[in-house]
Design a protein around this motif. Structure first.
Motif, mmCIF file in Angstrom:
data_model
loop_
_atom_site.group_PDB
_atom_site.id
_atom_site.type_symbol
_atom_site.label_atom_id
_atom_site.label_comp_id
_atom_site.label_asym_id
_atom_site.label_seq_id
_atom_site.Cartn_x
_atom_site.Cartn_y
_atom_site.Cartn_z
ATOM 1 N N ILE A 1 -0.111 6.074 -11.069
ATOM 2 C CA ILE A 1 0.480 5.870 -10.210
ATOM 3 C C ILE A 1 -0.286 4.170 -9.963
ATOM 4 O O ILE A 1 -1.154 4.542 -10.287
ATOM 5 N N CYS A 2 0.580 3.372 -9.715
ATOM 6 C CA CYS A 2 -0.225 1.878 -9.551
ATOM 7 C C CYS A 2 -1.355 1.512 -8.916
ATOM 8 O O CYS A 2 -1.840 2.272 -7.805
ATOM 9 N N PRO A 3 -1.778 1.605 -9.491
ATOM 10 C CA PRO A 3 -3.470 1.069 -8.626
ATOM 11 C C PRO A 3 -3.417 0.030 -7.885
ATOM 12 O O PRO A 3 -5.316 -0.116 -7.518
ATOM 13 N N ASN B 1 -3.608 -1.749 -4.374
ATOM 14 C CA ASN B 1 -3.546 -1.883 -3.068
ATOM 15 C C ASN B 1 -3.009 -1.586 -2.109
ATOM 16 O O ASN B 1 -3.008 -2.254 -0.963
ATOM 17 N N CYS B 2 -2.064 -0.600 -2.070
ATOM 18 C CA CYS B 2 -0.928 -0.411 -1.932
ATOM 19 C C CYS B 2 -0.543 0.763 -0.882
ATOM 20 O O CYS B 2 -0.937 1.456 -1.895
ATOM 21 N N TYR B 3 0.660 0.885 0.253
ATOM 22 C CA TYR B 3 0.834 2.321 0.120
ATOM 23 C C TYR B 3 1.935 3.005 -0.523
ATOM 24 O O TYR B 3 1.729 3.908 -0.293
ATOM 25 N N ASN B 4 2.570 1.725 -1.346
ATOM 26 C CA ASN B 4 3.622 2.538 -1.336
ATOM 27 C C ASN B 4 2.818 3.477 -2.530
ATOM 28 O O ASN B 4 3.561 4.533 -2.992
ATOM 29 N N THR B 5 2.400 3.282 -3.227
ATOM 30 C CA THR B 5 1.771 4.487 -4.634
ATOM 31 C C THR B 5 2.882 4.440 -5.641
ATOM 32 O O THR B 5 3.305 5.690 -5.512
ATOM 33 N N CYS B 6 3.454 3.474 -5.865
ATOM 34 C CA CYS B 6 4.754 3.464 -6.203
ATOM 35 C C CYS B 6 4.784 4.775 -8.612
ATOM 36 O O CYS B 6 3.207 4.280 -8.380
ATOM 37 N N GLY B 7 4.787 4.967 -8.657
ATOM 38 C CA GLY B 7 4.849 5.462 -9.781
ATOM 39 C C GLY B 7 5.230 4.941 -11.580
ATOM 40 O O GLY B 7 6.514 4.334 -10.926
ATOM 41 N N LEU C 1 9.667 -0.624 -8.774
ATOM 42 C CA LEU C 1 8.402 -1.573 -8.737
ATOM 43 C C LEU C 1 8.825 -2.989 -7.962
ATOM 44 O O LEU C 1 9.741 -3.224 -7.946
ATOM 45 N N CYS C 2 7.435 -3.731 -7.345
ATOM 46 C CA CYS C 2 7.455 -4.551 -6.935
ATOM 47 C C CYS C 2 7.478 -6.011 -7.588
ATOM 48 O O CYS C 2 7.174 -5.365 -8.908
ATOM 49 N N ARG C 3 7.348 -6.715 -7.560
ATOM 50 C CA ARG C 3 7.225 -7.925 -8.080
ATOM 51 C C ARG C 3 6.074 -7.565 -8.815
ATOM 52 O O ARG C 3 5.365 -8.146 -10.042
ATOM 53 N N PHE C 4 4.544 -7.395 -8.522
ATOM 54 C CA PHE C 4 3.234 -7.574 -9.008
ATOM 55 C C PHE C 4 3.789 -6.133 -9.899
ATOM 56 O O PHE C 4 2.505 -6.269 -10.910
ATOM 57 N N GLY C 5 3.648 -4.805 -9.429
ATOM 58 C CA GLY C 5 4.330 -3.980 -10.308
ATOM 59 C C GLY C 5 4.935 -3.952 -11.669
ATOM 60 O O GLY C 5 4.413 -3.893 -12.261
ATOM 61 N N TYR C 6 5.822 -5.405 -11.255
ATOM 62 C CA TYR C 6 6.296 -4.757 -12.944
ATOM 63 C C TYR C 6 5.595 -6.283 -14.162
ATOM 64 O O TYR C 6 5.762 -6.284 -14.855
HETATM 65 S S1 SF4 Z 1 4.206 -1.234 -7.756
HETATM 66 FE FE1 SF4 Z 1 4.360 -2.564 -6.550
HETATM 67 S S2 SF4 Z 1 4.900 -1.531 -3.981
HETATM 68 FE FE2 SF4 Z 1 4.890 -0.425 -5.577
HETATM 69 S S3 SF4 Z 1 2.564 0.721 -5.266
HETATM 70 FE FE3 SF4 Z 1 2.931 -0.783 -7.342
HETATM 71 S S4 SF4 Z 1 1.858 -2.953 -5.628
HETATM 72 FE FE4 SF4 Z 1 2.411 -1.210 -4.363
#
Ligand code: SF4
Length: 95
Positions: free
Chosen positions: A9-11, A13-19, A45-50
């Protein structure tokens, strides 16, 4: 070369908790993708996740405790994990 896929799970600090799905080769993450099985993010994922791998392996990433003495001086010195835990615990304990 030993390789495997791991799910996270994305670590951040965001409410989405993307896989996340990572590709690990020889104990190093070489790829990071959105988990298509995740119920909310569904492989996206968002740009931070990628960009998370850039942050994770950045040469200036802080990977050990530092203490600034005196506070606000910009004079950082490395401390041990035991010293860091004691400082933190000492501030958390209420008398
Ligand atoms: S990938 Fe982006 S949107 Fe998803 S949990 Fe991580 S920071 Fe949040």
């Amino acid at each position: 070369m030993a390789s495997k896929f791991c799910r996270h799970i994305c670590p951040r600090n965001c409410y989405n908790t993307c896989g996340l799905v990572s590709l690990v080769e020889d104990r190093r993450i070489t790829g990071l993708y959105g988990d298509p099985a995740h119920g909310y993010s569904r492989g996206h994922l968002c740009r931070f996740g990628y960009r998370y791998l850039d942050l994770f392996y950045h040469p200036e990433r802080v990977i050990y405790p530092l203490r600034q003495v005196p506070r606000g001086s910009g004079n950082w010195r490395r401390i041990s994990w035991d010293e860091a835990y004691e400082l933190i615990a000492g501030k958390m304990l209420v008398e």
